[in-house]
Scaffold this motif. Structure first.
Motif, mmCIF file in Angstrom:
data_model
loop_
_atom_site.group_PDB
_atom_site.id
_atom_site.type_symbol
_atom_site.label_atom_id
_atom_site.label_comp_id
_atom_site.label_asym_id
_atom_site.label_seq_id
_atom_site.Cartn_x
_atom_site.Cartn_y
_atom_site.Cartn_z
ATOM 1 N N TRP A 37 0.833 -1.207 0.000
ATOM 2 C CA TRP A 37 0.000 0.000 0.000
ATOM 3 C C TRP A 37 0.868 1.257 0.000
ATOM 4 N N LEU A 38 1.935 1.262 0.773
ATOM 5 C CA LEU A 38 2.815 2.431 0.800
ATOM 6 C C LEU A 38 3.433 2.707 -0.572
ATOM 7 N N ARG A 39 3.654 1.654 -1.350
ATOM 8 C CA ARG A 39 4.277 1.805 -2.668
ATOM 9 C C ARG A 39 3.251 1.660 -3.785
ATOM 10 N N ARG A 40 1.992 1.954 -3.481
ATOM 11 C CA ARG A 40 0.903 1.702 -4.412
ATOM 12 C C ARG A 40 1.078 2.420 -5.745
ATOM 13 N N SER A 41 1.587 3.638 -5.721
ATOM 14 C CA SER A 41 1.767 4.374 -6.977
ATOM 15 C C SER A 41 2.961 3.840 -7.749
ATOM 16 N N GLU A 42 4.058 3.648 -7.047
ATOM 17 C CA GLU A 42 5.269 3.115 -7.681
ATOM 18 C C GLU A 42 5.025 1.754 -8.322
ATOM 19 N N LEU A 43 4.252 0.890 -7.639
ATOM 20 C CA LEU A 43 4.000 -0.464 -8.116
ATOM 21 C C LEU A 43 2.783 -0.553 -9.026
ATOM 22 N N ASP A 44 2.108 0.585 -9.263
ATOM 23 C CA ASP A 44 0.944 0.647 -10.154
ATOM 24 C C ASP A 44 -0.132 -0.340 -9.720
ATOM 25 N N LEU A 45 -0.530 -0.234 -8.453
ATOM 26 C CA LEU A 45 -1.457 -1.213 -7.895
ATOM 27 C C LEU A 45 -2.910 -0.772 -8.036
ATOM 28 N N PRO A 46 -3.799 -1.727 -8.285
ATOM 29 C CA PRO A 46 -5.227 -1.441 -8.277
ATOM 30 C C PRO A 46 -5.696 -1.303 -6.832
ATOM 31 N N PRO A 47 -6.851 -0.704 -6.596
ATOM 32 C CA PRO A 47 -7.366 -0.605 -5.219
ATOM 33 C C PRO A 47 -7.612 -1.983 -4.609
ATOM 34 N N VAL A 68 1.494 4.160 8.248
ATOM 35 C CA VAL A 68 0.413 3.723 7.359
ATOM 36 C C VAL A 68 -0.917 4.146 7.948
ATOM 37 N N GLU A 69 -1.670 4.893 7.201
ATOM 38 C CA GLU A 69 -3.013 5.274 7.624
ATOM 39 C C GLU A 69 -3.948 4.102 7.358
ATOM 40 N N LEU A 70 -4.620 3.624 8.408
ATOM 41 C CA LEU A 70 -5.564 2.526 8.279
ATOM 42 C C LEU A 70 -6.976 3.058 8.465
ATOM 43 N N ALA A 71 -7.908 2.550 7.667
ATOM 44 C CA ALA A 71 -9.287 3.036 7.765
ATOM 45 C C ALA A 71 -10.256 1.872 7.734
ATOM 46 N N ALA A 84 -5.935 7.418 0.079
ATOM 47 C CA ALA A 84 -5.525 8.125 1.291
ATOM 48 C C ALA A 84 -5.222 7.197 2.460
ATOM 49 N N ALA A 85 -5.802 5.995 2.457
ATOM 50 C CA ALA A 85 -5.613 5.073 3.585
ATOM 51 C C ALA A 85 -5.766 3.642 3.096
ATOM 52 N N LEU A 86 -5.165 2.723 3.841
ATOM 53 C CA LEU A 86 -5.333 1.303 3.539
ATOM 54 C C LEU A 86 -6.653 0.845 4.148
ATOM 55 N N PRO A 87 -7.621 0.474 3.318
ATOM 56 C CA PRO A 87 -8.922 0.041 3.870
ATOM 57 C C PRO A 87 -8.795 -1.317 4.564
ATOM 58 N N VAL A 88 -9.402 -1.429 5.724
ATOM 59 C CA VAL A 88 -9.432 -2.686 6.468
ATOM 60 C C VAL A 88 -10.887 -3.065 6.693
ATOM 61 N N VAL A 89 -11.254 -4.241 6.218
ATOM 62 C CA VAL A 89 -12.606 -4.761 6.419
ATOM 63 C C VAL A 89 -12.523 -5.819 7.513
ATOM 64 N N ALA A 90 -13.226 -5.593 8.591
ATOM 65 C CA ALA A 90 -13.135 -6.470 9.762
ATOM 66 C C ALA A 90 -13.796 -7.817 9.502
ATOM 67 N N THR A 91 -13.195 -8.856 10.056
ATOM 68 C CA THR A 91 -13.763 -10.209 9.964
ATOM 69 C C THR A 91 -14.391 -10.647 11.276
ATOM 70 N N PRO A 328 7.545 -7.049 -1.270
ATOM 71 C CA PRO A 328 6.146 -7.121 -1.704
ATOM 72 C C PRO A 328 5.977 -7.359 -3.203
ATOM 73 N N SER A 329 7.053 -7.657 -3.931
ATOM 74 C CA SER A 329 6.970 -7.749 -5.392
ATOM 75 C C SER A 329 5.988 -8.805 -5.861
ATOM 76 N N SER A 330 6.029 -9.997 -5.253
ATOM 77 C CA SER A 330 5.121 -11.052 -5.702
ATOM 78 C C SER A 330 3.668 -10.710 -5.372
ATOM 79 N N LEU A 331 3.431 -10.101 -4.215
ATOM 80 C CA LEU A 331 2.072 -9.661 -3.893
ATOM 81 C C LEU A 331 1.614 -8.612 -4.894
#
Length: 347
Positions: A37-47, A68-71, A84-91, A328-331
């Motif tokens: 998530w911190l490298r989301r732009s550099e790694l061209d990651l989807p949401p 890391v901002e968690l939301a 703006a933040a790494l979304p966390v969905v509670a289980t 995190p490259s493989s992820l």
């Protein structure tokens, strides 16, 4: 070899965030999720959003010294929050294990994360499932009865009916491989190998390569089982009796299949250019070459399921969890491939 998938920037890929499971909380899953998530732009990651215990992710970020901002979020909110933040969905399952030390909460946290991810994708709330590594030994001690992730996902896909046959593909830009037998001892793998299993596995691989990888007529290289593909029966009859009839059946289906081929000459650069996917007879015959060639960017893809699932091609790495050394490259590759495959699904 060229396996291409849909456009990760298409509207279909952007619509729904990817559901990322927590993986074993004592392993590197939290580390690479935070780092990605911190490298989301550099790694061209989807949401994407992570499924798990927000407190455990916050604790790991603190150990790693990461800001890391968690939301807290729902799957539907994740795409808007992601920038703006790494979304966390509670289980609903806590995870208290420190790095490298699984505890009694690990198994429940892992399995809840997987169940929720599958439910979100099957109900249309997420685009695909991406799974962080699990420690099967930890799950076994808690009564888990499946050989691994792949088989558990097939059971979840059954939803009370008959389970589909899951097919494991390890994909990278340089090589894609499919083992016909997966999590079995070598002795048991040989005993279970049949022409029918080879044919069914190859058909599933071809169908998904057509559907999600942009290949109108995938080319398959079918490995032999024995050294030198049996050397005309002098090194075992299985290639004549089992593998060759499967190849012939695939050809009669109109599938571009060659084999049985000597496995020791299938994976050099010139050979890889002649096929799109190698169908191998057992686990290590497939995984050793791809992990040698593409250890940091190979992706585990489960074919034959009614949803898309990818995963990093590595384990929990307890020895480096919480140290900041996890890559995190493989992820990142798994997230990008999941988004591309999701872009090919009908709306």
């Amino acid at each position: 070899m060229s396996l291409m998938a849909g456009d990760p920037n298409s509207e279909a890929a952007k619509t729904k965030a990817l559901a990322l499971t927590s993986g074993e909380p004592a392993g590197i899953g939290p580390d690479i999720a935070l780092a990605a998530w911190l490298r989301r732009s550099e790694l061209d990651l989807p949401p994407f959003y992570v499924l798990g215990d927000r407190a455990s992710f916050a604790a790991r970020a603190k150990i790693l010294g990461l800001s890391v901002e968690l939301a807290d979020a729902t799957p539907e909110e994740a795409s808007a929050i992601f920038g703006a933040a790494l979304p966390v969905v509670a289980t609903g399952e806590p995870a208290t294990a420190p790095p490298g030390q699984p505890d009694d909460t690990s198994a429940n946290a892992v399995l809840a994360s997987i169940r929720h991810a599958v439910d979100h994708v099957r109900s249309g709330r997420a685009g695909a499932v991406v799974t962080n590594p699990i420690a099967k030994s930890v799950l076994y001690r808690a009564g888990f009865r499946h050989p691994g992730h792949t088989e558990y996902l097939a059971e979840l896909a059954a939803d009370g009916g008959s389970a589909p046959q899951p097919v494991m593909m390890l994909w990278s830009p340089a090589l894609a491989v499919v083992p016909v037998t997966i999590h079995l001892s070598l002795r048991e793998a040989v005993a279970r190998l049949t022409s029918e299993l080879i044919v069914t596995t190859a058909r599933i691989a071809v169908a998904d390569m057509k559907a999600h990888f942009g290949l109108a007529r995938p080319r398959l290289a079918i490995s032999g089982l024995n050294p030198h593909a049996g050397e005309d029966g002098s090194l075992g009859s299985e290639d004549i009796d089992i593998v060759a009839p499967a190849v012939e059946a695939l050809r009669k289906d109109g599938i571009d299949a060659r084999g049985p081929l000597p496995a020791d000459t299938m994976f050099h650069a010139a050979a890889r250019k002649t096929y799109d996917c190698a169908i191998c007879m057992y686990h290590d015959q497939a995984l050793i070459p791809i992990k040698t060639i593409a250890f940091e960017d190979a992706v585990n893809v489960t074919l034959g399921l009614p949803f898309i699932r990818t995963s990093p091609d590595h384990g929990t790495a307890f020895d480096i969890a919480g140290t900041g050394k996890a890559n995190p490259s493989s992820l990142a590759a798994a997230l990008r491939l999941a988004a591309r495959m999701a872009a090919t699904r009908p709306k």
